[in-house]
Design a protein around this motif. Sequence first.
Motif, PDB file in Angstrom:
ATOM      1  N   ASP A  84     -40.186   1.805 -56.355  1.00 35.55           N
ATOM      2  CA  ASP A  84     -39.771   2.111 -57.700  1.00 35.55           C
ATOM      3  C   ASP A  84     -38.267   2.524 -58.004  1.00 35.55           C
ATOM      4  O   ASP A  84     -38.030   3.363 -58.129  1.00 35.55           O
ATOM      5  N   VAL A 142     -34.764   1.510 -60.562  1.00 36.74           N
ATOM      6  CA  VAL A 142     -34.880   1.011 -61.221  1.00 36.74           C
ATOM      7  C   VAL A 142     -32.673   0.843 -61.277  1.00 36.74           C
ATOM      8  O   VAL A 142     -32.393   1.900 -60.639  1.00 36.74           O
ATOM      9  N   PHE A 185     -29.200   1.093 -62.877  1.00 37.08           N
ATOM     10  CA  PHE A 185     -28.243   1.000 -64.576  1.00 37.08           C
ATOM     11  C   PHE A 185     -27.348   0.046 -64.544  1.00 37.08           C
ATOM     12  O   PHE A 185     -26.627  -0.123 -62.966  1.00 37.08           O
ATOM     13  N   TYR A 239     -29.319  -0.544 -69.434  1.00 40.94           N
ATOM     14  CA  TYR A 239     -30.228  -1.381 -67.631  1.00 40.94           C
ATOM     15  C   TYR A 239     -29.153  -2.305 -66.964  1.00 40.94           C
ATOM     16  O   TYR A 239     -28.698  -3.735 -68.168  1.00 40.94           O
ATOM     17  N   GLY A 248     -32.828  -5.667 -62.819  1.00 47.52           N
ATOM     18  CA  GLY A 248     -33.581  -5.586 -63.081  1.00 47.52           C
ATOM     19  C   GLY A 248     -34.526  -4.081 -61.907  1.00 47.52           C
ATOM     20  O   GLY A 248     -34.363  -3.965 -60.974  1.00 47.52           O
ATOM     21  N   PRO A 249     -35.916  -3.785 -62.814  1.00 47.69           N
ATOM     22  CA  PRO A 249     -36.562  -3.013 -61.295  1.00 47.69           C
ATOM     23  C   PRO A 249     -37.056  -3.833 -60.529  1.00 47.69           C
ATOM     24  O   PRO A 249     -37.547  -4.882 -60.602  1.00 47.69           O
ATOM     25  N   SER A 277     -39.099   6.442 -55.085  1.00 51.89           N
ATOM     26  CA  SER A 277     -38.072   5.667 -57.015  1.00 51.89           C
ATOM     27  C   SER A 277     -36.767   6.412 -56.812  1.00 51.89           C
ATOM     28  O   SER A 277     -36.074   6.923 -55.610  1.00 51.89           O
ATOM     29  N   SER A 318     -32.963   4.860 -58.529  1.00 53.41           N
ATOM     30  CA  SER A 318     -31.845   4.353 -59.476  1.00 53.41           C
ATOM     31  C   SER A 318     -30.698   4.446 -58.709  1.00 53.41           C
ATOM     32  O   SER A 318     -29.831   5.081 -58.125  1.00 53.41           O
TER      33      SER A 318
END
Length: 156
Positions: A41, A43, A45, A56, A60-61, A135, A137
Amino acid sequence: MASVRYELETFNHRVFRPRTTPETHHAPPCFVQIELTVTVDIVFFRHDCITSFYKYSDIGPIFRRETILFNLDLLKNRNQAYEILVPTLRRVELHNASSYAFNSFVDEIIECGLRIGNETLNMQPQVLPLRSEFSGSILEHVINWEFSIEDLSSRI
């Protein structure tokens, strides 16, 4: 013209045995088996470096999940374990099989699988759930040299 640089902002990996046993739809096994579910997962930015505006990203994730079932004994042979685990990690978008971090992820899955297998040595053959979750970002730094004063004032 825009200049873009990507930075891994956060990244977490954890391997664990879930507290609840999921309902399985497999025939009763002859050996102790591991049902490994790998989840990714990520994400994205976007940071506009000129205006210091965060949002965001349009990328997209990324969310991927893959579940495989294999005999616990397979984890006792590192090469065989890698033959099963590496393709699974690639299917969930983790590709760099030659990196130290990638190898440590695989080793962590192997160690945790063997540990929960040792806890159940005297039990009947069964399917043991194991989770591996990634997970994080990624921050996309954008320097857009073609901006106008109106663009800047609209963000303030």
